[in-house]
Design a protein around this motif. Structure first.
Motif, PDB file in Angstrom:
ATOM      1  N   HIS A 138       1.452   4.423  -2.770  1.00 41.73           N
ATOM      2  CA  HIS A 138       1.518   5.893  -2.652  1.00 41.73           C
ATOM      3  C   HIS A 138       2.759   6.415  -3.383  1.00 41.73           C
TER       4      HIS A 138
ATOM      5  N   HIS B 224       0.836  -1.210   0.000  1.00 48.09           N
ATOM      6  CA  HIS B 224       0.000   0.000   0.000  1.00 48.09           C
ATOM      7  C   HIS B 224       0.871   1.260   0.000  1.00 48.09           C
ATOM      8  N   GLU B 225       1.899   1.272   0.838  1.00 46.15           N
ATOM      9  CA  GLU B 225       2.793   2.439   0.901  1.00 46.15           C
ATOM     10  C   GLU B 225       3.602   2.566  -0.394  1.00 46.15           C
TER      11      GLU B 225
ATOM     12  N   CYS C  71      -1.182   6.572   7.396  1.00 48.36           N
ATOM     13  CA  CYS C  71      -2.303   5.749   6.955  1.00 48.36           C
ATOM     14  C   CYS C  71      -2.808   4.941   8.147  1.00 48.36           C
TER      15      CYS C  71
ATOM     16  N   HIS D  86       2.641  12.198   2.663  1.00 49.84           N
ATOM     17  CA  HIS D  86       1.926  12.641   3.856  1.00 49.84           C
ATOM     18  C   HIS D  86       2.798  13.584   4.678  1.00 49.84           C
TER      19      HIS D  86
ATOM     20  N   GLU E 207      -6.455   6.686  -0.878  1.00 51.32           N
ATOM     21  CA  GLU E 207      -6.268   5.420  -0.152  1.00 51.32           C
ATOM     22  C   GLU E 207      -6.826   4.251  -0.961  1.00 51.32           C
TER      23      GLU E 207
HETATM   24 ZN   LIG Z   1      -2.369   5.132   2.580  1.00 53.53          ZN
END
Ligand SMILES: [Zn+2]
Length: 197
Positions: free
Chosen positions: A86, A82-83, A100, A94, A116
């Motif tokens: 990004h 997931h990261e 997150c 962020h 997300e």
């Molecule tokens: Zn995230």
């Protein structure tokens, strides 16, 4: 700028082509982060809400930070993917406090926040690339049942649940994902449906 699922899948596939020869991508997370100049850190956060973050240090070093207290390997891999999402989808980093959370990183989809949602879809594509998961799933399905329907598994009784258990145990291990992530991906690819569980 919003991306379509197809665009996200292409970006994930480009990463896979570059880094994965065989097996699950989770085995080469270190290599990917090294090549991208990302440092990886696990921090023991007592906050149940904090799961992971892509963040930039004062020296402009980019970090992927995840909560060391995630005890499920599949969940941990999904968080890293997931990261990486990004990062590869070029989402704005962020700020220091914008991590997150447990609500952002959902293996089952249903995400309202578009950034997300994109990172989750990327993670799903990266961990379980369509071609590989499809042929692995259909191969196992064919070997494990005598029924005529060969391209779809509808888990709705003890018999189909038994088949599912075999497939689940094999594929979650092979791709380093949780059952929730696998179920979601198979449903998304219209390969399976789950009446209960
Ligand atoms: Zn995230």
């Amino acid at each position: 700028m919003m991306k379509t699922n197809n665009e996200i899948e292409h970006i994930a596939n480009d990463v896979l082509i570059k880094f994965v020869k065989r097996g699950g991508v989770y085995k080469v997370f270190d290599e990917i982060m090294l090549a991208e100049g990302i440092k990886f850190k696990e921090i023991p956060s007592v906050s149940k809400d904090f799961v992971g973050a892509l963040t930039k240090g004062n020296n402009s070093q980019v970090y992927i930070i995840i909560n060391k207290n995630i005890d499920n390997l599949g969940r941990k891999n999904f968080t890293i993917a997931h990261e990486l999402g990004h990062h590869f989808l070029c989402h704005q980093l962020h700020q220091n406090l914008g991590f997150c959370t447990v609500n952002d990183i959902t293996e089952e989809g249903h995400q309202q926040n578009p950034i997300e949602r994109e990172a989750n879809y990327f993670a799903s594509c990266l961990l379980m690339p369509e071609e590989k998961i499809k042929s692995a799933f259909l191969g196992m399905l064919e070997r494990s049942r005598k029924a005529k329907i060969k391209d779809f598994l509808y888990v709705k009784n003890d018999y189909t649940f038994g088949i599912w258990i075999l497939i689940r145990d094999e594929l979650t291990k092979r791709y380093g994902v949780s059952e929730a992530a696998l179920r979601y991906r198979l449903q998304q690819l219209k390969l399976a449906r789950f009446e209960f569980l």
